[in-house]
Design an enzyme around this catalytic site. Structure first.
Site, PDB file in Angstrom:
ATOM      1  N   HIS A  52       2.723 -16.470 -13.526  1.00  0.00           N
ATOM      2  CA  HIS A  52       2.629 -17.187 -12.252  1.00  0.00           C
ATOM      3  C   HIS A  52       1.244 -17.819 -12.109  1.00  0.00           C
ATOM      4  O   HIS A  52       0.291 -17.117 -11.772  1.00  0.00           O
ATOM      5  CB  HIS A  52       2.852 -16.218 -11.086  1.00  0.00           C
ATOM      6  CG  HIS A  52       4.265 -15.778 -10.937  1.00  0.00           C
ATOM      7  ND1 HIS A  52       5.182 -16.475 -10.184  1.00  0.00           N
ATOM      8  CD2 HIS A  52       4.934 -14.716 -11.460  1.00  0.00           C
ATOM      9  CE1 HIS A  52       6.352 -15.863 -10.228  1.00  0.00           C
ATOM     10  NE2 HIS A  52       6.228 -14.788 -11.006  1.00  0.00           N
ATOM     11  N   GLU A  88       0.201 -19.598  -9.755  1.00  0.00           N
ATOM     12  CA  GLU A  88      -0.194 -19.507  -8.349  1.00  0.00           C
ATOM     13  C   GLU A  88      -0.708 -18.125  -7.969  1.00  0.00           C
ATOM     14  O   GLU A  88      -1.244 -17.934  -6.882  1.00  0.00           O
ATOM     15  CB  GLU A  88       0.986 -19.913  -7.445  1.00  0.00           C
ATOM     16  CG  GLU A  88       2.078 -18.884  -7.281  1.00  0.00           C
ATOM     17  CD  GLU A  88       3.091 -18.844  -8.410  1.00  0.00           C
ATOM     18  OE1 GLU A  88       4.135 -18.179  -8.230  1.00  0.00           O
ATOM     19  OE2 GLU A  88       2.850 -19.466  -9.468  1.00  0.00           O
ATOM     20  N   CYS A 126       7.892 -18.995 -14.288  1.00  0.00           N
ATOM     21  CA  CYS A 126       8.546 -17.695 -14.385  1.00  0.00           C
ATOM     22  C   CYS A 126      10.033 -17.898 -14.704  1.00  0.00           C
ATOM     23  O   CYS A 126      10.375 -18.441 -15.737  1.00  0.00           O
ATOM     24  CB  CYS A 126       8.302 -16.872 -13.125  1.00  0.00           C
ATOM     25  SG  CYS A 126       8.680 -15.106 -13.351  1.00  0.00           S
TER      26      CYS A 126
END
Length: 205
Positions: free
Chosen positions: A184, A186, A79
């Site tokens: 992202h 994650e 990001c």
């Protein structure tokens, strides 16, 4: 061992949890020696470009990141962390980035149609447009989760994937051992975990 750089900017817990989920050993650290001993480095980040690059410089992490990248260690920005890898950021002024990748980080305003919301927030398909190792476990059209108002441009030599949001926006980059995801991983379910797996595997560079 993956070193997740802690410089006061970023959602470190979810990233650490995702790495644990794939069986990757990681540590959240601001210790230069720990970072130097790590096999791989992740530079996370949320917020504004200027604030983040200033915090990197205040902590001396900018020099460590550049040192490790120039030494050939796999480095991934996520990001805002990806945006910091570029030469300049134009968020609330003009700010010098780390300069590890050619390109600028600019606002989506005036680039995407007026009817689309800024920030670009939500799930979008990836269009993989260049041979690379970071997305070797990723299929064309896989969806990932974005939250951003600025994007990288003038970076054709490193773009490996784009996403359509009223315009073609840079989604992922890789040039040798330096790579990044605007989205992202994650927060991107199994697709994101597969990207983190690729980063953790042998042969990433």
């Amino acid at each position: 061992m993956i070193a997740i750089i802690d410089y006061g900017v970023g959602n470190l817990f979810s990233l650490s949890s995702s790495l644990k989920c794939i069986g990757a050993e990681s540590v959240i650290t601001a210790d230069p020696e720990v970072i130097r001993k790590a096999d791989r480095v992740i530079l996370p980040g949320v917020g504004a470009f200027g604030d983040a690059i200033n915090k990197l410089r205040e902590t001396g992490m900018d020099k460590i990141v550049i040192e490790q990248a120039e030494a050939g260690k796999p480095l991934m920005g996520i990001c805002l962390g990806m945006q910091l890898l570029f030469e300049k950021g134009y968020e609330y002024g003009v700010h010098e980035g780390l300069g590890l990748l050619k390109g600028d980080v600019v606002s989506m305003e005036g680039v995407i149609p007026a009817g689309l919301n800024i920030p670009h927030m939500g799930w979008n398909r990836l269009d993989i447009c260049s041979e690379n190792t970071l997305l070797r476990n990723t299929k064309q059209g896989d969806c990932v989760y974005f939250v951003h108002s600025y994007y990288a441009t003038n970076c054709d030599d490193s773009v490996i994937a784009t996403a359509e949001y009223g315009a073609r926006l840079t989604a992922a980059v890789q040039k040798g051992n330096v790579m990044g995801c605007q989205f992202h991983p994650e927060k991107s379910g199994n697709v994101g975990l597969n990207i983190l797996r690729a980063f953790n595997e042998e042969g990433i560079i």
